[in-house]
Design a protein around this motif. Structure first.
Motif, PDB file in Angstrom:
ATOM      1  N   HIS A  37       2.941  -0.992   1.796  1.00 19.57           N
ATOM      2  CA  HIS A  37       3.372   0.058   2.728  1.00 19.57           C
ATOM      3  C   HIS A  37       2.970  -0.258   4.173  1.00 19.57           C
ATOM      4  O   HIS A  37       3.645   0.157   5.112  1.00 19.57           O
ATOM      5  CB  HIS A  37       2.761   1.414   2.346  1.00 19.57           C
TER       6      HIS A  37
ATOM      7  N   PHE B  57       8.684   5.734   4.271  1.00 22.36           N
ATOM      8  CA  PHE B  57       8.739   5.854   2.811  1.00 22.36           C
ATOM      9  C   PHE B  57       9.675   7.016   2.459  1.00 22.36           C
ATOM     10  O   PHE B  57       9.637   8.066   3.098  1.00 22.36           O
ATOM     11  CB  PHE B  57       7.349   6.136   2.244  1.00 22.36           C
TER      12      PHE B  57
ATOM     13  N   CYS C  90      -3.073   7.925   1.228  1.00 26.74           N
ATOM     14  CA  CYS C  90      -2.320   6.664   1.342  1.00 26.74           C
ATOM     15  C   CYS C  90      -2.401   6.176   2.792  1.00 26.74           C
ATOM     16  O   CYS C  90      -1.456   6.347   3.570  1.00 26.74           O
ATOM     17  CB  CYS C  90      -0.866   6.902   0.921  1.00 26.74           C
TER      18      CYS C  90
ATOM     19  N   THR D 275       0.858   5.039  -8.590  1.00 27.06           N
ATOM     20  CA  THR D 275       1.129   3.604  -8.418  1.00 27.06           C
ATOM     21  C   THR D 275       1.625   3.312  -7.006  1.00 27.06           C
ATOM     22  O   THR D 275       1.126   2.400  -6.325  1.00 27.06           O
ATOM     23  CB  THR D 275       2.178   3.136  -9.447  1.00 27.06           C
ATOM     24  N   TRP D 276       2.596   4.090  -6.551  1.00 27.11           N
ATOM     25  CA  TRP D 276       3.165   3.844  -5.222  1.00 27.11           C
ATOM     26  C   TRP D 276       2.202   4.253  -4.113  1.00 27.11           C
ATOM     27  O   TRP D 276       2.231   3.692  -3.015  1.00 27.11           O
ATOM     28  CB  TRP D 276       4.510   4.560  -5.088  1.00 27.11           C
ATOM     29  N   GLN D 277       1.361   5.231  -4.380  1.00 29.20           N
ATOM     30  CA  GLN D 277       0.335   5.640  -3.406  1.00 29.20           C
ATOM     31  C   GLN D 277      -0.592   4.466  -3.091  1.00 29.20           C
ATOM     32  O   GLN D 277      -1.028   4.288  -1.954  1.00 29.20           O
ATOM     33  CB  GLN D 277      -0.454   6.801  -4.010  1.00 29.20           C
TER      34      GLN D 277
ATOM     35  N   PHE E 296      10.251   1.463   1.391  1.00 29.19           N
ATOM     36  CA  PHE E 296      10.689   1.644   0.007  1.00 29.19           C
ATOM     37  C   PHE E 296      11.345   3.012  -0.164  1.00 29.19           C
ATOM     38  O   PHE E 296      10.961   3.989   0.488  1.00 29.19           O
ATOM     39  CB  PHE E 296       9.504   1.533  -0.949  1.00 29.19           C
TER      40      PHE E 296
ATOM     41  N   ARG F 142      14.223   1.563  -5.476  1.00 26.66           N
ATOM     42  CA  ARG F 142      13.792   1.430  -6.876  1.00 26.66           C
ATOM     43  C   ARG F 142      14.231   2.698  -7.615  1.00 26.66           C
ATOM     44  O   ARG F 142      13.833   3.795  -7.229  1.00 26.66           O
ATOM     45  CB  ARG F 142      12.276   1.284  -6.974  1.00 26.66           C
TER      46      ARG F 142
ATOM     47  N   LEU G 113       0.047   1.225  -3.251  1.00 23.36           N
ATOM     48  CA  LEU G 113       0.729  -0.021  -2.881  1.00 23.36           C
ATOM     49  C   LEU G 113       0.323  -0.482  -1.478  1.00 23.36           C
ATOM     50  O   LEU G 113       0.494   0.248  -0.500  1.00 23.36           O
ATOM     51  CB  LEU G 113       2.246   0.188  -2.940  1.00 23.36           C
TER      52      LEU G 113
ATOM     53  N   CYS H  67      11.521   9.224  -0.918  1.00 27.08           N
ATOM     54  CA  CYS H  67      11.532   9.504  -2.361  1.00 27.08           C
ATOM     55  C   CYS H  67      12.593  10.566  -2.652  1.00 27.08           C
ATOM     56  O   CYS H  67      12.597  11.627  -2.014  1.00 27.08           O
ATOM     57  CB  CYS H  67      10.156   9.987  -2.810  1.00 27.08           C
TER      58      CYS H  67
ATOM     59  N   LEU I 215      12.245   5.446  -3.448  1.00 27.63           N
ATOM     60  CA  LEU I 215      12.222   5.712  -4.887  1.00 27.63           C
ATOM     61  C   LEU I 215      13.316   6.711  -5.228  1.00 27.63           C
ATOM     62  O   LEU I 215      13.483   7.712  -4.520  1.00 27.63           O
ATOM     63  CB  LEU I 215      10.886   6.295  -5.325  1.00 27.63           C
TER      64      LEU I 215
END
Length: 472
Positions: free
Chosen positions: A288, A294, A329, A281-283, A227, A265, A285, A296, A229
């Motif tokens: 992953h 990942f 995470c 929230t993403w932590q 993902f 996203r 998920l 950002c 961000l």
């Protein structure tokens, strides 16, 4: 029951506050410079104010009081440690693993503690040429703060301290030399792939080149890349100017990282609380665990070590990244986590309309103390933090064509990923590209700065499709 625990914890903090004098509060404030937003530290009047800030930035809570134990240990308030359930020896044992205060900050504080009144007079006399005439420091700590604010002393440049200490006191000089040796040892360990240390800056990339050739690469051949961000803060609630041109950057990042196989996203105009909630929230998920990496990207106004939310409250970069450590995470453990920050990290300056600085424009008095990217990054493996600018300086954004850094990053990814280049080589090219740029009047320059704890080469698989720039 939780309320009772929380009340007891806050009572402990009040007791500690009552046992600290003004000099102790000044010392705590100084030691927290690299951990807390400078703007908020400026308004600190008591130790309780500092405790509140540490809790707000999630460094301090009922379950984990080590940061406070470390600070009390550093300022030699050993008798107060028992209020937190620690002893001097226990803190010493845990410092290597859990310590948050940087080597640089410790060195400066130790210097301030060992500069006598006579030495201080001599130092002020030697430095009179570079001290403001109306602002003669009253203490050694104030002198060091002043030198930092003027950029005369930084984490990577202690030459002035060496020269002064050489003339005033060999003991003081030895403290500076100890810091340099410790810093060099840290860097040397890192080039051998020690994941718990912070790597040095781009100028030293070449020193690590031979080691990196022996390194294996991160696994990047899974069915799902990962993902990405993109947080794009354009409009702000009060004083901060609209970040014109930023939507072009966000669109370009979305195109390029989609091309590289990531699920992008994009979030626009988030407040500081919304940014923190988004990270949580993403932590959490679970998806992953099936991804390779990942990423950002944050586009906003900023100050040293932090970025602004839409509500014009600062969010610590380190705090953002800390959500994705292996402990916080586990799904991303041993996987590369890349953060790219397009935001100013220092002095605000008024730029021509043609080029704007991503900094707070109205308040020219807020000269913050430095926090280097290597201290913004969690002291844990597999992170990369790409900053648009070196600490203490603005980063530039064309109001139509987008930010120098983001545009160079997207351009170099499209050019060099198909050639099989790893991310550090690409970021070195980005440095070179941005370093050549100059504003319309020929007066403003910029130099990006990565910091990283990557243990292997990070190489994007070559996409099957041509780069987005070739599709137009």
């Amino acid at each position: 029951m939780e309320d009772n625990v929380s009340l007891k914890f806050r009572q402990q903090l009040l007791l500690i506050d009552e046992n600290l004098v003004a000099e102790d509060v000044a010392a705590l404030k100084f030691l927290c410079t690299d951990l807390l937003p400078f703007k908020k530290l400026e308004n600190v009047k008591s130790a309780v104010d500092i405790f509140q800030l540490l809790m707000a930035e999630e460094y301090l809570n009922e379950e984990d009081t080590f940061i406070l134990a470390e600070l009390l240990y550093k300022i030699k308030c050993h008798s107060l440690l028992k209020k937190l359930g620690y002893t001097k020896e226990k803190v010493q044992e845990c410092l290597h693993e859990k310590g948050r205060v940087s080597l640089y900050r410790q060195m400066l504080y130790e210097l301030s503690e060992n500069i006598t009144n006579e030495m201080l007079k001599d130092i002020i006399f030697l430095l009179q040429y570079c001290l403001p005439k109306r602002r003669i420091p009253l203490s050694a700590l104030e002198l060091l703060i002043l030198l930092e604010k003027q950029g005369l002393v930084t984490e990577n440049n202690v030459q002035m301290l060496e020269e002064v200490c050489m003339k005033v006191s060999p003991d003081l000089l030895e403290r500076v030399n100890c810091y340099k040796r410790a810093k060099d040892n840290k860097a040397a360990s890192l080039t051998q792939g020690f994941s718990e240390m912070n790597l040095e800056l781009p100028a030293e990339f070449s020193n690590a080149e031979n080691e990196s050739k022996k390194m294996t690469s991160y696994k990047m051949d899974g069915p799902h890349r990962g993902f990405c961000l993109v947080i794009n803060n354009v409009n702000f609630d009060r004083c901060l100017q609209e970040r014109k041109g930023s939507c072009k950057d966000a669109g370009e990042l979305e195109r390029v990282f989609t091309w590289l196989g990531l699920d992008v996203r994009t979030y626009t105009d988030l407040t500081s609380l919304e940014i923190k909630d988004l990270m949580r929230t993403w932590q959490q998920l679970q998806d992953h665990k099936d991804r390779d990496c990942f990423i950002c990207c944050i586009l906003s106004h900023g100050e040293s070590g932090a970025i602004y939310g839409k509500d014009e409250e600062l969010v610590s970069i380190r705090m953002i990244m800390s959500h994705f450590t292996a402990k916080q995470c586990p799904q991303l453990a041993d996987k590369p986590k890349l953060f790219f920050i397009q935001a100013c990290q220092g002095k605000e300056i008024q730029c021509p309309v043609y080029v704007e600085g991503d900094a707070r424009i109205p308040d020219l008095t807020s000269m913050q103390q430095s926090i280097s990217p290597s201290e913004s990054i969690p002291e844990e493996a597999d992170f990369l933090l790409g900053m648009a600018t070196i600490d203490g300086y603005v980063s530039f954004r064309h109001i139509e064509q987008g930010a120098w850094y983001i545009q160079a990053l997207c351009s170099k990814l499209q050019l060099l990923v198909p050639r099989g280049e790893d991310i550090l080589s690409i970021l070195t090219e980005v440095n070179e590209d941005v370093g050549r740029r100059v504003d319309r009047l020929g007066t403003k320059k910029q130099m990006p700065q990565p910091a990283y704890t990557l243990r292997r080469k990070f190489i994007f698989p070559i996409p099957r499709d041509p780069p987005p720039s070739q599709k137009h």
